[in-house]
Design an enzyme around this catalytic site. Sequence first.
Site, PDB file in Angstrom:
ATOM      1  N   ASP A  52       0.806  -1.222   0.145  1.00 44.24           N
ATOM      2  CA  ASP A  52       0.025   0.097   0.119  1.00 44.24           C
ATOM      3  C   ASP A  52       0.833   1.203  -0.167  1.00 44.24           C
ATOM      4  OD1 ASP A  52      -2.559   1.568   0.577  1.00 44.24           O
ATOM      5  OD2 ASP A  52      -1.495   1.954   2.672  1.00 44.24           O
ATOM      6  N   ASP A  54       0.138   5.030   1.019  1.00 44.66           N
ATOM      7  CA  ASP A  54      -0.187   6.004   2.162  1.00 44.66           C
ATOM      8  C   ASP A  54      -0.350   5.297   3.390  1.00 44.66           C
ATOM      9  OD1 ASP A  54      -0.193   8.485   0.172  1.00 44.66           O
ATOM     10  OD2 ASP A  54      -2.273   7.794  -0.364  1.00 44.66           O
TER      11      ASP A  54
END
Length: 220
Positions: A52, A54
């Site tokens: 991922d 952020d």
Amino acid sequence: MNGRPAPRPTAVDPAPVPWVFDGPAAPGRPAAPGRPAAPGRPAGLPEAVLFDRDGTLIADVPYNGDPERVAPLPTAREAVSAVRALGIPVGVVSNQSGVARGLLTRSQVEAVRARVEELFGPFAVWAVCPHGEQDGCGCRKPAPGLVHAACRRLGVRAARTVVIGDIAADLGAARAAGARGILVPNHRTRPEETAAARECAPHLLAAVRRALAGVPGEAR
């Protein structure tokens, strides 16, 4: 001509699909799914690790389109380097609903991507969902579309891929795609998300060490 006005073009994508970007060289990419491990690489290692963006690789700045605000999280660069050192492709799978909300443009998403790669080095693939919750796409995490898209582009099996993120949606996407998910909780991770996660790690480098250790476990 029947005298009726032509239909107006619509901004709604009838079949929303993710944005998929290749890395410059896609280091470590296997030629096709199911190929044996590269010479010298232990067979138990994952075929790819997907991160991922952020809150996992970089600080979570809501709807960030400014490359100057990109800041790597502690141990993140070491974690990515550890995977690359074994010749395993690394990728990014990221929801960017700010595009659907009119808060981000594609060029801003790409500018942030370029800055991330300046700081981390090139990723073999990026799979980005630009849609909102109401768009009916199959790529917005926790749907599996981003993981599937990244695995297809890399030529790896989802069942031999690890997805690492900071919220339940990341693990949900991994589970829906048949991949292994590891949670790295932070301040925005809800306690129930951490409690429900099969695998957790205190920071990204620890998560990568778990991923490279092979067999999933229950210990946190």
